[in-house]
Each structure stands twice: as structure tokens, then as C-alpha cells.
Scaffold this motif. Structure first.
Motif, PDB file in Angstrom:
ATOM      1  N   ILE A 128     -12.650   8.412  10.442  1.00  0.00           N
ATOM      2  CA  ILE A 128     -13.453   8.915   9.325  1.00  0.00           C
ATOM      3  C   ILE A 128     -14.582   7.946   9.002  1.00  0.00           C
ATOM      4  O   ILE A 128     -15.701   8.363   8.685  1.00  0.00           O
ATOM      5  CB  ILE A 128     -12.560   9.139   8.081  1.00  0.00           C
ATOM      6  N   VAL A 129     -14.298   6.651   9.085  1.00  0.00           N
ATOM      7  CA  VAL A 129     -15.323   5.639   8.830  1.00  0.00           C
ATOM      8  C   VAL A 129     -16.476   5.781   9.820  1.00  0.00           C
ATOM      9  O   VAL A 129     -17.654   5.679   9.444  1.00  0.00           O
ATOM     10  CB  VAL A 129     -14.715   4.220   8.905  1.00  0.00           C
ATOM     11  N   MET A 130     -16.155   6.038  11.079  1.00  0.00           N
ATOM     12  CA  MET A 130     -17.197   6.201  12.101  1.00  0.00           C
ATOM     13  C   MET A 130     -18.077   7.405  11.788  1.00  0.00           C
ATOM     14  O   MET A 130     -19.305   7.351  11.910  1.00  0.00           O
ATOM     15  CB  MET A 130     -16.554   6.337  13.476  1.00  0.00           C
ATOM     16  N   ILE A 131     -17.448   8.515  11.365  1.00  0.00           N
ATOM     17  CA  ILE A 131     -18.213   9.721  11.018  1.00  0.00           C
ATOM     18  C   ILE A 131     -19.107   9.449   9.809  1.00  0.00           C
ATOM     19  O   ILE A 131     -20.292   9.815   9.785  1.00  0.00           O
ATOM     20  CB  ILE A 131     -17.261  10.898  10.734  1.00  0.00           C
ATOM     21  N   LEU A 132     -18.540   8.790   8.777  1.00  0.00           N
ATOM     22  CA  LEU A 132     -19.316   8.479   7.582  1.00  0.00           C
ATOM     23  C   LEU A 132     -20.480   7.544   7.901  1.00  0.00           C
ATOM     24  O   LEU A 132     -21.574   7.687   7.345  1.00  0.00           O
ATOM     25  CB  LEU A 132     -18.415   7.847   6.524  1.00  0.00           C
ATOM     26  N   ALA A 133     -20.264   6.585   8.798  1.00  0.00           N
ATOM     27  CA  ALA A 133     -21.328   5.659   9.176  1.00  0.00           C
ATOM     28  C   ALA A 133     -22.493   6.415   9.814  1.00  0.00           C
ATOM     29  O   ALA A 133     -23.668   6.131   9.534  1.00  0.00           O
ATOM     30  CB  ALA A 133     -20.791   4.595  10.131  1.00  0.00           C
ATOM     31  N   ILE A 134     -22.166   7.390  10.657  1.00  0.00           N
ATOM     32  CA  ILE A 134     -23.216   8.209  11.291  1.00  0.00           C
ATOM     33  C   ILE A 134     -23.971   9.012  10.240  1.00  0.00           C
ATOM     34  O   ILE A 134     -25.205   9.101  10.259  1.00  0.00           O
ATOM     35  CB  ILE A 134     -22.591   9.143  12.347  1.00  0.00           C
ATOM     36  N   LEU A 135     -23.240   9.577   9.276  1.00  0.00           N
ATOM     37  CA  LEU A 135     -23.881  10.364   8.217  1.00  0.00           C
ATOM     38  C   LEU A 135     -24.762   9.493   7.321  1.00  0.00           C
ATOM     39  O   LEU A 135     -25.834   9.922   6.881  1.00  0.00           O
ATOM     40  CB  LEU A 135     -22.804  11.063   7.378  1.00  0.00           C
ATOM     41  N   VAL A 136     -24.308   8.269   7.052  1.00  0.00           N
ATOM     42  CA  VAL A 136     -25.104   7.350   6.226  1.00  0.00           C
ATOM     43  C   VAL A 136     -26.422   7.020   6.922  1.00  0.00           C
ATOM     44  O   VAL A 136     -27.492   7.046   6.299  1.00  0.00           O
ATOM     45  CB  VAL A 136     -24.309   6.052   5.935  1.00  0.00           C
ATOM     46  N   VAL A 137     -26.350   6.718   8.205  1.00  0.00           N
ATOM     47  CA  VAL A 137     -27.568   6.403   8.968  1.00  0.00           C
ATOM     48  C   VAL A 137     -28.501   7.620   8.990  1.00  0.00           C
ATOM     49  O   VAL A 137     -29.730   7.487   8.809  1.00  0.00           O
ATOM     50  CB  VAL A 137     -27.217   5.965  10.401  1.00  0.00           C
ATOM     51  N   PHE A 138     -27.939   8.810   9.215  1.00  0.00           N
ATOM     52  CA  PHE A 138     -28.744  10.035   9.242  1.00  0.00           C
ATOM     53  C   PHE A 138     -29.428  10.259   7.901  1.00  0.00           C
ATOM     54  O   PHE A 138     -30.615  10.581   7.836  1.00  0.00           O
ATOM     55  CB  PHE A 138     -27.844  11.222   9.586  1.00  0.00           C
ATOM     56  N   ARG A 139     -28.672  10.047   6.811  1.00  0.00           N
ATOM     57  CA  ARG A 139     -29.232  10.242   5.474  1.00  0.00           C
ATOM     58  C   ARG A 139     -30.323   9.220   5.178  1.00  0.00           C
ATOM     59  O   ARG A 139     -31.363   9.547   4.563  1.00  0.00           O
ATOM     60  CB  ARG A 139     -28.114  10.141   4.431  1.00  0.00           C
ATOM     61  N   MET A 140     -30.114   7.986   5.606  1.00  0.00           N
ATOM     62  CA  MET A 140     -31.113   6.946   5.381  1.00  0.00           C
ATOM     63  C   MET A 140     -32.443   7.291   6.051  1.00  0.00           C
ATOM     64  O   MET A 140     -33.514   7.001   5.533  1.00  0.00           O
ATOM     65  CB  MET A 140     -30.596   5.597   5.911  1.00  0.00           C
ATOM     66  N   LYS A 141     -32.356   7.923   7.205  1.00  0.00           N
ATOM     67  CA  LYS A 141     -33.571   8.255   7.953  1.00  0.00           C
ATOM     68  C   LYS A 141     -34.246   9.516   7.432  1.00  0.00           C
ATOM     69  O   LYS A 141     -35.475   9.644   7.523  1.00  0.00           O
ATOM     70  CB  LYS A 141     -33.232   8.421   9.438  1.00  0.00           C
ATOM     71  N   LYS A 142     -33.474  10.463   6.896  1.00  0.00           N
ATOM     72  CA  LYS A 142     -34.025  11.765   6.535  1.00  0.00           C
ATOM     73  C   LYS A 142     -34.382  11.899   5.055  1.00  0.00           C
ATOM     74  O   LYS A 142     -35.268  12.693   4.702  1.00  0.00           O
ATOM     75  CB  LYS A 142     -33.038  12.875   6.916  1.00  0.00           C
ATOM     76  N   ALA A 143     -33.704  11.153   4.182  1.00  0.00           N
ATOM     77  CA  ALA A 143     -33.962  11.298   2.742  1.00  0.00           C
ATOM     78  C   ALA A 143     -35.345  10.768   2.390  1.00  0.00           C
ATOM     79  O   ALA A 143     -35.832   9.789   2.970  1.00  0.00           O
ATOM     80  CB  ALA A 143     -32.895  10.556   1.938  1.00  0.00           C
ATOM     81  N   LYS A 144     -35.989  11.421   1.421  1.00  0.00           N
ATOM     82  CA  LYS A 144     -37.322  11.002   0.993  1.00  0.00           C
ATOM     83  C   LYS A 144     -37.287   9.624   0.353  1.00  0.00           C
ATOM     84  O   LYS A 144     -38.152   8.777   0.603  1.00  0.00           O
ATOM     85  CB  LYS A 144     -37.890  12.032   0.006  1.00  0.00           C
ATOM     86  N   ASP A 145     -36.299   9.378  -0.503  1.00  0.00           N
ATOM     87  CA  ASP A 145     -36.122   8.081  -1.156  1.00  0.00           C
ATOM     88  C   ASP A 145     -34.655   7.678  -0.992  1.00  0.00           C
ATOM     89  O   ASP A 145     -33.860   7.833  -1.905  1.00  0.00           O
ATOM     90  CB  ASP A 145     -36.494   8.173  -2.643  1.00  0.00           C
ATOM     91  N   PRO A 146     -34.280   7.168   0.192  1.00  0.00           N
ATOM     92  CA  PRO A 146     -32.865   6.920   0.493  1.00  0.00           C
ATOM     93  C   PRO A 146     -32.241   5.862  -0.408  1.00  0.00           C
ATOM     94  O   PRO A 146     -32.928   4.981  -0.922  1.00  0.00           O
ATOM     95  CB  PRO A 146     -32.889   6.451   1.946  1.00  0.00           C
ATOM     96  N   PHE A 147     -30.929   5.979  -0.581  1.00  0.00           N
ATOM     97  CA  PHE A 147     -30.192   5.034  -1.424  1.00  0.00           C
ATOM     98  C   PHE A 147     -30.377   3.606  -0.910  1.00  0.00           C
ATOM     99  O   PHE A 147     -30.590   2.675  -1.684  1.00  0.00           O
ATOM    100  CB  PHE A 147     -28.705   5.409  -1.441  1.00  0.00           C
ATOM    101  N   ILE A 148     -30.290   3.421   0.406  1.00  0.00           N
ATOM    102  CA  ILE A 148     -30.580   2.131   1.036  1.00  0.00           C
ATOM    103  C   ILE A 148     -31.744   2.353   2.000  1.00  0.00           C
ATOM    104  O   ILE A 148     -31.600   3.070   2.985  1.00  0.00           O
ATOM    105  CB  ILE A 148     -29.366   1.573   1.800  1.00  0.00           C
ATOM    106  N   PRO A 149     -32.906   1.769   1.742  1.00  0.00           N
ATOM    107  CA  PRO A 149     -34.063   1.964   2.628  1.00  0.00           C
ATOM    108  C   PRO A 149     -33.776   1.438   4.035  1.00  0.00           C
ATOM    109  O   PRO A 149     -33.379   0.269   4.192  1.00  0.00           O
ATOM    110  CB  PRO A 149     -35.174   1.153   1.954  1.00  0.00           C
ATOM    111  N   PRO A 150     -33.954   2.254   5.072  1.00  0.00           N
ATOM    112  CA  PRO A 150     -33.626   1.806   6.434  1.00  0.00           C
ATOM    113  C   PRO A 150     -34.515   0.674   6.932  1.00  0.00           C
ATOM    114  O   PRO A 150     -34.096  -0.110   7.795  1.00  0.00           O
ATOM    115  CB  PRO A 150     -33.823   3.081   7.273  1.00  0.00           C
TER     116      PRO A 150
END
Length: 465
Positions: free
Chosen positions: A232-254
Motif C-alpha cells: 500500500i505504501v508503494m501505491i501511495l508513493a506513486i499517487l503522491v508523486v503523480f499528484r505533485m506533478k499534476k496539481a496546480k498548487d501541490p501540497f509539496i512542490p516537486p
């Protein structure tokens, strides 16, 4: 890379009484850190009071660490938009409320609820403790960060002593009551923190939730040995990276992680803090196992190291300002490496000798923390300071959980007859001597990585540390 302090140039609000503000920050931080270490002592008493198994009572610490780690990152992000006076008011009130609930808790469920509430409020403290020096003391940043780090180190050492005294003469409930006294600092902090405008911006709640879930499940896997969380951690890590790249103002700037100096500093700080937390986790167990010391005696044995950290912090912070954070960071790594060698060599000798040997690695705690934080402050821009330091605080807590879990597993299954250190004493303490040698090797690796992969435009290739 930005020049040191370039990213932090701002119209710093006027502070009415800088010394009073610094004293209040140190006082509240000391209570916060002691709150964690005091309860390590109380876990056996809580288990006995409610007839709990070790796996059940462990949530007193595990639940606190998980919420605290998430909160450190969230508050770090919020400091970029919300006034520190507002955040610290909310955090201290919530923390004190949790402490009072714990004091009157009629059952274990209320104890856990109290710890969660404490963590929700208390995780604000380290975020603000590291942000305030950067924001309000730009010309003395290293010195103030050194003082802050020395307070953390001192509180880590004094916490077990205070916990043992309170738990021994009163009861574990009074540890909660002691923590509640943190609220007395609120009027002083509010009086000395400047009035700042809150900038209301839309937060990436989806990204924040994904990051929080990743942290919680990672810490569960680390502290409780739950291997099922890995997938589950591996899946969440992938989703976090995807969100960081796609969000307009990401929670953690990539783009934070595209800065090699930022990544290298985080990595080496993670290794250093993990080794220091591993030392503080394993030493009390070793003192009970090898020397058969009581809880109070263990606290007294660790006291010289805690005092050395408190005394060296201010001077180390001044050196950061005078010599540069990169230089002091490298020197502190060399000192820490030497300290672990000394501690490894003295395991099994007279307890007084071992107690004095702890001075060498523990005095490096504020040096590593203050110089590392100052390095990051020089890399981050003003708008990135909160979340950038939030990631720094987050990794500190994760490193502590990871090192404690790994050292615990090693002590369970590994009992060598001879130490790896040829100067070490051959007795039942060989496993502890070997653990400290491994820490020494990890610090050596960190030193090499930082020396050759962290670059400064102010330094030439021929410059020595």
C-alpha cells in the motif's frame, strides 16, 4: 543554488522583545520534547494499570509519533500562509486540552485519545521553533538555531529523568498534568510574536491526504513490523508523486527535490538524526541489560551527555554564523563519527566511564541540527521555507521511528560473543558495541556523500572542510 539567506530576504516584522520570544520558544519546545521522552518511562506503568499487552500499550508512543510526524509537515505548510501567532495559539490550547484529558482518563481509550490530541497540537511546536529563527532572526540564524537544537537535545536527555521521578513518586497520570503546564507560555508568545496578515490560499487537500496516509502507513510498517503495509505504501508513493506533478498548487512542490543540495542535505541529516535517535533508544536498554541500572540511574547516566548538548548548542550556532553552515556540518559529522567510536569502545567498562563517553556523540546533536537547518534555510526561498522545513522535521521523526524499530529487531535476534571493534570489551555488551560501530560507518557514508555531492558557489573544489 541561492546564496545563504537570499531566499529569506523579507520585510521582517518588528519583534517587541527578541530575548523574551526566544526564551518562550525554547521553554515550549523543551516541554514538547520532554512530553515524548517522559512517556517512554511510563509505558510499563500504563500497561499494568489497564492490563495491556506490549503490542497494545505500544500505541501510546506509536500513535503519538504518527500524528506528530504528519502534523509537523502540515504545520510547516501552513506557516507559509497563516500567522505564527494564530498557529501557536491553536496548537498550545489543543495540546493542553489533550494533557488534561489524559490526566483524568478513566480507561485506556481515553489515554490514546489524549495522546492523539496532544500530538495534533504539539506537532505545531517543532515547525514554528525552526521557522521563527529563519523568519525573525535572519542575521543570527545559526546562533538561534543552535540554541533551539541544544534545547531539543537537553530535553531528550532530561525527559527520562523527570519521567522517572514523577512516575516513581506520584503516578503516570501526573506526566499528563506536567505537560499541561505548557499553556503558561502562551501569553508570552502572543505578546512577543508580531502581528502578521494571514494569506488565505487554496490548499491541496487531496495531496495532503495522500502524503498523510503515506506517512501513517509507513510508520505503522516501521514501528509495528507490519509488512502488509509495504504494498500500500508503494501505491501511495506513486499517487503522491503523480499528484505533485499534476496539481496546480501541490501540497509539496516537486521542484524542491530537483535541487541537489536540498536532497543531499535532507539525506545526510536523515542518516545523522537516525543514528543519534538510535543511540538514545539503545543506551537505556543497554544500561539496564549490561549494568542493571534503575530507571533513575539510567537517567543520571545520560545526564552528562544531555548537558554537553545544551552547553555546546549556543557556541555551535555562533560558529555556524561565523564559519558557515557547510563547514560546521562537515565538522559535526566528523565529531559524531569519532563519538560513536568512543562509545563503542567503552561499552562494558565502568558505568561512569561509559556515561562520560556519551558526551562525545550527544554534543553533536545540536551541531548537526542547527547547521543542517541553516543549510536548508539558505537553499529555500521565502515562500518555500515552511513546507521545506516541514519536510525536514517530518524526516527527523521518520528517522527516529525507523532507527528505533531496526535497533529493536537487532537486539532481539543478534547476540554476538565478540565486538567488531577490536578495542571493545568482550562481554554481554558486544551487540551494543557493534550497533554503535554500524552507526559510525553510516555517519562516514553520510560525510562522504555530503562532501562530494553538496556544492556551494562560494567554495572551490580544493577547499577542505
Amino acid at each position: 543554488m541561492k546564496m545563504k539567506g537570499e531566499g529569506n530576504k523579507m520585510n521582517n516584522p518588528q519583534i517587541k522583545n527578541p530575548k523574551a520570544l526566544l526564551f518562550s520558544l525554547c521553554f515550549v519546545l523543551m516541554f514538547s520534547v520532554m512530553n515524548g521522552t517522559m512517556f517512554n518511562i511510563a509505558i510499563p506503568d500504563i500497561a499494568e494499570a489497564f492490563s495491556l499487552l506490549p503490542s497494545e500499550v505500544s500505541w501510546v508512543m506509536t500513535g503519538y509519533i504518527m500524528i506528530y510526524a504528519v502534523g509537523a509537515l502540515v504545520y510547516g505548510k501552513l506557516t507559509d500562509t497563516i500567522a505564527l501567532k494564530t498557529l501557536i495559539t491553536f496548537g498550545l490550547i489543543v495540546f493542553s486540552l489533550g494533557s488534561l484529558i489524559g490526566f483524568i482518563a478513566p480507561n485506556y481509550g481515553f489515554v490514546l485519545m489524549a495522546r492523539v490530541i496532544q500530538a495534533i497540537g504539539g506537532s505545531m511546536i517543532p515547525a514554528i521553533a525552526f521557522i521563527a529563527p529563519i523568519r525573525y532572526f535572519p542575521n543570527e540564524r545559526g546562533k538561534i538555531l543552535g540554541i533551539i537544537s541544544s534545547v531539543m537535545a537537553f530535553a531528550s536527555g532530561i525527559g527520562p529523568i523527570l519521567g522517572g521521578v514523577i512516575g516513581g513518586f506520584l503516578s503516570w497520570q501526573y506526566l499528563f498534568l506536567t505537560s499541561a503546564f505548557i499553556i503558561i507560555t502562551l501569553p508570552f508568545l502572543r505578546a512577543n510574536l508580531p502581528d502578521e496578515k494571514t494569506k488565505y490560499v487554496k490548499l491541496d487537500y487531496i495531496g495532503g491526504s495522500l502524503v498523510a496516509s503515506l506517512i501513517v502507513l509507513s510508520l505503522m510498517g516501521i514501528t509495528l513490523g507490519q509488512s502488509w503495509t509495504l504494498f500500500i505504501v508503494m501505491i501511495l508513493a506513486i499517487l503522491v508523486v503523480f499528484r505533485m506533478k499534476k496539481a496546480k498548487d501541490p501540497f509539496i512542490p516537486p521542484h524542491l527535490f530537483k535541487n541537489s543540495n536540498y536532497v543531499v542535505t535532507l539525506l545526510v541529516s536523515f542518516i545523522s538524526v537516525a543514528c543519534l535517535f538510535g543511540l538514545m533508544f539503545s543506551v537505556p536498554i543497554m544500561l539496564r541489560d549490561v549494568y542493571e541500572l534503575s530507571t533513575l540511574q539510567i537517567g543520571l547516566a545520560m545526564f552528562p551527555g544531555a548537558m554537553s548538548a545544551a552547553l555546546i548548542g549556543r557556541k555551535g550556532g555562533q560558529l555556524v554564523d561565523q564559519k558557515g553552515s557547510r563547514m560546521i556540518f562537515l565538522v559535526s559529522l566528523l565529531l559524531l563519527l569519532t563519538g560513536f567510536l568512543v562509545v563503542s569502545t567503552t561499552v562494558g567498562t565502568h558505568p561512569v566511564i561509559f556515561s562520560l563517553s556519551l558526551v562525545f556523540p550527544m554534543m553533536c546533536f545540536p551541531l548537526v541540527q542547527s547547521s543542517g537547518a541553516d543549510l536548508l534555510a539558505g537553499i529555500l526561498s521565502q515562500k518555500e521555507t515552511g513546507v521545506g522545513m516541514g519536510v525536514f522535521n517530518l524526516l527527523n521523526f521518520v528517522s527516529g521511528a525507523l532507527s528505533g524499530a531496526l535497533v529493536g529487531k537487532v537486539l532481539d535476534i543478534y547476540r554476538p560473543d565478540y565486538p567488531l571493534n577490536p578495542l571493545g570489551v568482550i562481554d554481554s555488551g558486544a551487540v551494543y558495541s557493534n550497533v554503535f560501530i554500524v552507526f559510525m560507518v553510516l555517519i562516514l557514508v553520510g560525510f562522504i556523500v555530503f562532501k562530494f555531492f553538496h556544492h556551494s558557489p562560494l567554495q572551490t573544489k580544493t577547499e577542505s572542510p
